[in-house]
Design an enzyme around this catalytic site. Structure first.
Site, short mmCIF file in Angstrom:
data_model
loop_
_atom_site.label_atom_id
_atom_site.label_comp_id
_atom_site.label_asym_id
_atom_site.label_seq_id
_atom_site.Cartn_x
_atom_site.Cartn_y
_atom_site.Cartn_z
N GLU A 1 0.86 -1.18 0.00
CA GLU A 1 0.00 0.00 0.00
C GLU A 1 0.90 1.24 0.00
O GLU A 1 1.85 1.28 0.80
CB GLU A 1 -0.90 0.04 1.24
N ALA B 1 1.31 -0.54 10.90
CA ALA B 1 1.10 -1.92 10.47
C ALA B 1 0.32 -1.93 9.16
O ALA B 1 -0.14 -0.88 8.71
CB ALA B 1 0.32 -2.69 11.53
N HIS C 1 -7.26 -2.87 14.65
CA HIS C 1 -7.45 -2.09 13.42
C HIS C 1 -7.13 -2.94 12.19
O HIS C 1 -7.94 -3.02 11.26
CB HIS C 1 -6.56 -0.85 13.48
N GLU C 2 -5.96 -3.57 12.20
CA GLU C 2 -5.56 -4.35 11.02
C GLU C 2 -6.50 -5.54 10.84
O GLU C 2 -6.88 -5.88 9.72
CB GLU C 2 -4.11 -4.83 11.13
N HIS D 1 -9.77 -4.52 9.28
CA HIS D 1 -9.66 -4.24 7.84
C HIS D 1 -10.07 -5.45 6.99
O HIS D 1 -10.41 -5.29 5.83
CB HIS D 1 -8.23 -3.87 7.48
N1 0A1 Z 1 -3.34 0.66 5.74
C1 0A1 Z 1 -2.46 0.76 6.86
C2 0A1 Z 1 -1.58 1.94 6.85
C3 0A1 Z 1 -0.44 1.91 5.92
C4 0A1 Z 1 -0.42 2.76 4.85
C5 0A1 Z 1 0.68 2.83 4.03
C6 0A1 Z 1 1.76 2.02 4.35
O1 0A1 Z 1 2.92 2.07 3.61
C7 0A1 Z 1 3.21 3.13 2.79
C8 0A1 Z 1 1.73 1.16 5.41
C9 0A1 Z 1 0.61 1.10 6.18
C10 0A1 Z 1 -3.33 0.96 8.10
O2 0A1 Z 1 -4.29 1.72 8.04
O3 0A1 Z 1 -3.02 0.40 9.12
ZN ZN Z 2 -6.05 1.24 8.39
#
Ligand code: 0A1
Ligand code: ZN
Length: 859
Positions: free
Chosen positions: A124, A265, A300-301, A304
């Site tokens: 991501e 994370a 949280h993770e 998701h």
């Molecule tokens: N989706 C993850 C947050 C996240 C976003 C970007 C990252 O790398 C660039 C890493 C993690 C969350 O909301 O926890």
């Molecule tokens: Zn998140």
């Protein structure tokens, strides 16, 4: 070197991808310096006959390319620094590419990289394109099959998304493993980890009776420190079943802890990757704040999996669809695990400190922006925290039952899809029959609405007239704002309690409510507004100090009672900082100390009452902001409170700390109050305070109190606590997470010189985001008087470090630079120095992520 300029991406330019990727088969031959990635894509055209196949790809060395088994001639495709373009392709075909990458050279920590000698990925939002050529956008969802091979002795464990399949041995000491993910997913959720780990295992039986194998992979020797994370995971799984009716959907759930990670994370399907700071904890090495953060980030993770993975975002403009909703879910989980009012107060402290500041400055943007320069810079407090508040308001307006119905419909209607905020709200419109068009303005308008409250008591008729007016200040690119619906929980109070309670939804610019009180009411009642902080707004009220003191006494809503204290204290600090008052008002300090003593049965709440607003929280109250004066004033008041509470403090700290240690809410609350007393000892005028603190440091049985004592001791000694700091370093030099605390403690209590010393320390590592943040972000965000020193020394101290960090890791560089966002509202000297620093940085050759922040900050 030239600074890269980011190109702006527009929401209105969205077009569906003209091909479907039905299946992805990936083959990884893992080697730190030369990993080969073979990708086989089953592609079907869904768009126009003439559409070219455009795949994202960055930093990839293309070794071969074929369509349906036929090698492509170089004239049939074009490779740019960002893409692979094949102008003419059949309607249905198989594309095979082979590329080579060098994970050991990847310092950006995006894509496939090495951490602690192990392979890991972060995709991501645009990391997958650094692994292979692919339509790296969230609306292209596909089924992934992964084969990977690596040296068996060095990388005995091979992990990816989904469920494990065949494994076996190869020549030359290598072995392989296969992973299959049955759920279609976008590329940003892809993950691969390989290495030698210790594993903490457990299992969970879902409400459907499925047995899930749970495993947390950590550095060698760290397995015992994963117990709390595992416990948090199991509680999260139960909570999502009970609260949202959502069960886990694969036979395995893996977590991998890595030392070098840009965020907290990542929710990759079936294989969450965590910053090790949010996995590892025990009483000797972690504070209660760490335990709390682990609990909420694990949740949280995990959450998701349904809000983000099963249903994902159509494009990155919709980021709040998964993030705001998931933060809202994890906040409610934490509130259920701990104390709801305390959790609410902590969430609001965070929102005000980070998001309100963002919303009031040059980086302000809406929760669902309509353009961006750099996607990495979209992971903001506005998208996450304000995004969560918007879901909270929705739930309050429609009630729990309809909220759950709407969520059920959302899961049913959009499972397996990539959707928009409009799709989400349509589900709630369908279950309630209401129209959320005006409410969705909250997603489009940046800025924190201000609500002004005016009260008029008419003794003859015993009527109280309450006028509420809303106004959202202009933000960059949005000079004029429309009114938004603001749900306000309200009450009228007298000494006996609540006279009335209701909810007003302020939809227009203003509204006037008139209420008649019964005969028994002869005095004007107190108006309690935005109870439990129902809406993310700033309240504007001209109340006298007496009325505010009455509010502290009479409030029946814990949030508002705490907030009444905060407002009084803020006003006091402002008055002291402006010199309109030389010493803290004794009546106020007495009232505050009284409130703390009275709350002793709820120690976590009592601890919050002792907390004085941070310097940054007062920046928005009065401008220009003078960090040095505010800090001195804050300290004066804190010191007066310490003196007033000295007896209470001695009594609190005289009792033994709870044993045996338990990280749960009850004990954490007791330690929070003890720690609050330790903080006050740090500024206490009492001559024996330093010795008391030294004793508390020596005898502490947990890291929460040990660290608090060391910090307070350092403050009490005016920074001259070298011997104690050396003792701590000697004890913990081999534990990187504890050493981060050691660095942060000094960065938050020292000055520009301290930062230079810390940056020269052999254990300072520019490649490790946690370590860089423990020095730079700790200093820039939590030591504002030193960072915003009028001579510019604070800016100078971090400038070089940020530039170097940015070269290796643009996501890190850009994030550190957000500390400059408030430069315009500073007092003239700091303001000029900050502007000069930003301009120097701008011409020094920044990454495009960092350039985006600096350009917007300079406006
Ligand atoms: N989706 C993850 C947050 C996240 C976003 C970007 C990252 O790398 C660039 C890493 C993690 C969350 O909301 O926890
Ligand atoms: Zn998140």
């Amino acid at each position: 070197m030239r600074t890269e300029t980011p190109v702006s991406v527009q929401l209105s330019d969205y077009k569906p991808y003209p091909f479907e990727i039905e299946q992805v088969n990936l083959r990884f031959d893992l080697d730190p310096d030369a990993t080969k990635v073979r990708s086989e894509l089953k592609v079907r055209r869904t768009g126009g006959a003439g559409d070219a196949l455009v795949l994202d790809g960055e930093g990839l060395t293309l070794r071969s390319i074929s369509i349906d088994g036929q090698a492509l001639d170089a004239s049939c495709y074009e490779q740019t620094d960002k893409a692979l373009i094949i102008a003419s392709v059949p309607d249905v075909f198989t594309l095979v590419t082979e590329v080579e990458i060098a994970p050991s050279q990847n310092t950006a920590l995006s894509g496939l990289y090495m951490s602690g000698g192990r392979f890991c990925t972060q995709c991501e939002s645009t990391g997958f394109r650094r692994i292979t050529f692919y339509p790296d956008r969230p609306d292209v969802m596909s089924a992934f099959h992964v084969w990977m091979a690596a040296d068996k002795a060095t990388y005995p464990i091979l992990l990816s998304n989904g469920t494990p399949g065949e494994t076996g041995e190869l020549d030359d000491g290598r072995h392989y493993a296969v992973w299959d993910d049955p759920h279609k997913k976008p590329s940003y959720l892809f993950a691969l980890c390989a290495g030698d780990y210790d594993v903490y295992r457990d299992s969970f039986t879902t409400m459907n009776g499925d047995e899930i194998a749970l495993a947390i992979h950590v550095d060698k020797g760290d397995a015992d420190r994963a117990a709390w994370a595992m416990d948090s995971l199991k509680r999260s799984m139960t909570w999502d079943e009970q609260t949202y009716g959502r069960a886990y959907d694969l036979g395995v759930f893996n977590i991998v802890a890595v030392r070098d990670f840009n965020f907290g994370a990542m929710e990759n399907k079936g294989l969450n990757v965590f910053n090790s700071a949010y996995v590892l904890a025990d009483e000797a090495t972690a504070t209660d704040a760490d335990f709390e953060a682990i609990e909420s980030i694990v949740a949280h993770e995990y959450f998701h999996n349904w809000t983000g993975n099963r249903i994902t975002c159509r494009d990155w403009f919709q980021l709040c669809l998964k993030e705001g909703l998931t933060v809202f879910r994890d906040q409610n989980f934490s509130a259920d695990m701990r104390s709801r009012p305390v959790q609410r107060i902590k969430d609001v402290i965070r929102l005000r400190a980070r998001q309100f500041a963002e919303d009031a400055g040059p980086l302000a943007h809406s929760v669902r922006p309509d353009h961006y320069g750099s996607i990495d810079n979209l992971y903001t407090a506005t998208v996450y925290e304000k995004g969560a508040e918007l879901i909270g308001m929705l739930r309050r307006m429609i009630g729990e039952e309809l909220y759950r119905k709407g969520m059920d419909l959302y899961f049913e209607r959009h499972d397996g899809q990539a959707v928009t905020i409009e799709d989400f709200y349509k589900c709630f419109e369908d279950v309630t029959g209401e129209d959320f068009t005006q409410f969705r303005l909250w997603y489009a308008q940046a800025g924190t609405p201000e609500v002004t409250v005016e009260e008029n008591w008419k003794p003859e008729t015993r009527e109280i007239e309450i006028t509420l007016k809303q106004k959202t200040p202009p933000t960059p690119g949005q000079p004029v704002k429309k009114p938004v619906p603001i749900p306000l929980e309200m009450a009228l109070l007298d000494e006996e309690g609540n006279l009335a309670e209701w909810t007003t939804i302020l939809e227009d610019e203003d509204v006037t409510l008139t209420m008649e009180m019964p005969d028994t009411v002869t005095e004007p009642p107190l108006v309690s507004v935005n109870r439990d902080f129902t809406a993310p707004i700033r309240l504007n009220r001209s109340l006298t100090r007496e009325q505010r003191l009455a509010m502290v006494r009479m409030e029946t809503d814990p949030f508002n009672q705490w907030d009444a204290v905060q407002t009084l204290v803020k006003d006091e600090i402002l008055a002291l900082s402006e010199g309109s008052q030389a010493e803290p008002d004794d009546a106020l300090v007495t009232a505050l100390a009284g409130a703390v003593e009275q709350a002793v049965d709820d120690p976590a709440f009592a601890a919050l009452l002792t907390r004085l607003p941070e310097v940054g929280e007062m920046f928005l109250e009065r401008q220009p902001a003078d960090a040095v004066a505010l800090n001195a004033a804050r300290k004066k008041l804190q010191s007066a409170l310490a003196a007033k509470l000295s007896g209470f403090s001695a009594e609190t700290l005289g009792k033994p700390t709870p044993a045996p240690f338990d990280p749960g809410a009850e004990q954490a609350g007791i330690r929070a109050l003890r720690t609050a007393m330790i903080v006050l000892l740090g500024v206490s005028p009492d001559a024996g305070a330093a010795d008391t603190l030294r004793g508390l440091y020596n005898n502490a049985t947990n890291m929460t109190e040990r660290l608090a004592a060391l910090r307070a001791y350092t403050v009490q000694k005016g920074g001259k606590a070298n011997e104690a700091l050396a003792d701590f370093e000697q004890t913990w030099k081999d534990n990187p997470l504890v050493m981060d605390k050691w660095f942060a403690l000094q960065a938050t209590t020292g000055d520009a010189e301290t930062i230079k010393t810390l940056a020269a320390h052999p254990a300072f590592d520019l490649r490790n985001p946690n370590r860089v943040r423990s020095v730079v972000a700790a200093f820039t965000m939590q030591n504002l008087a030193a960072f915003h020193a009028p001579d510019g020394s604070g800016y100078q101290a971090v400038e070089e470090i940020i530039l170097k960090a940015d070269k290796a890791n643009p996501a890190l560089g850009a994030r550190l630079l957000t500390a400059f966002e408030q430069w315009r509202i500073l007092e003239p000297q700091a303001k000029a120095a900050a502007e000069a620093t930003l301009k120097r940085l701008q011409s020094a050759g920044l990454s495009s992520n960092a350039a985006d922040i600096v350009a917007r900050a300079l406006g």
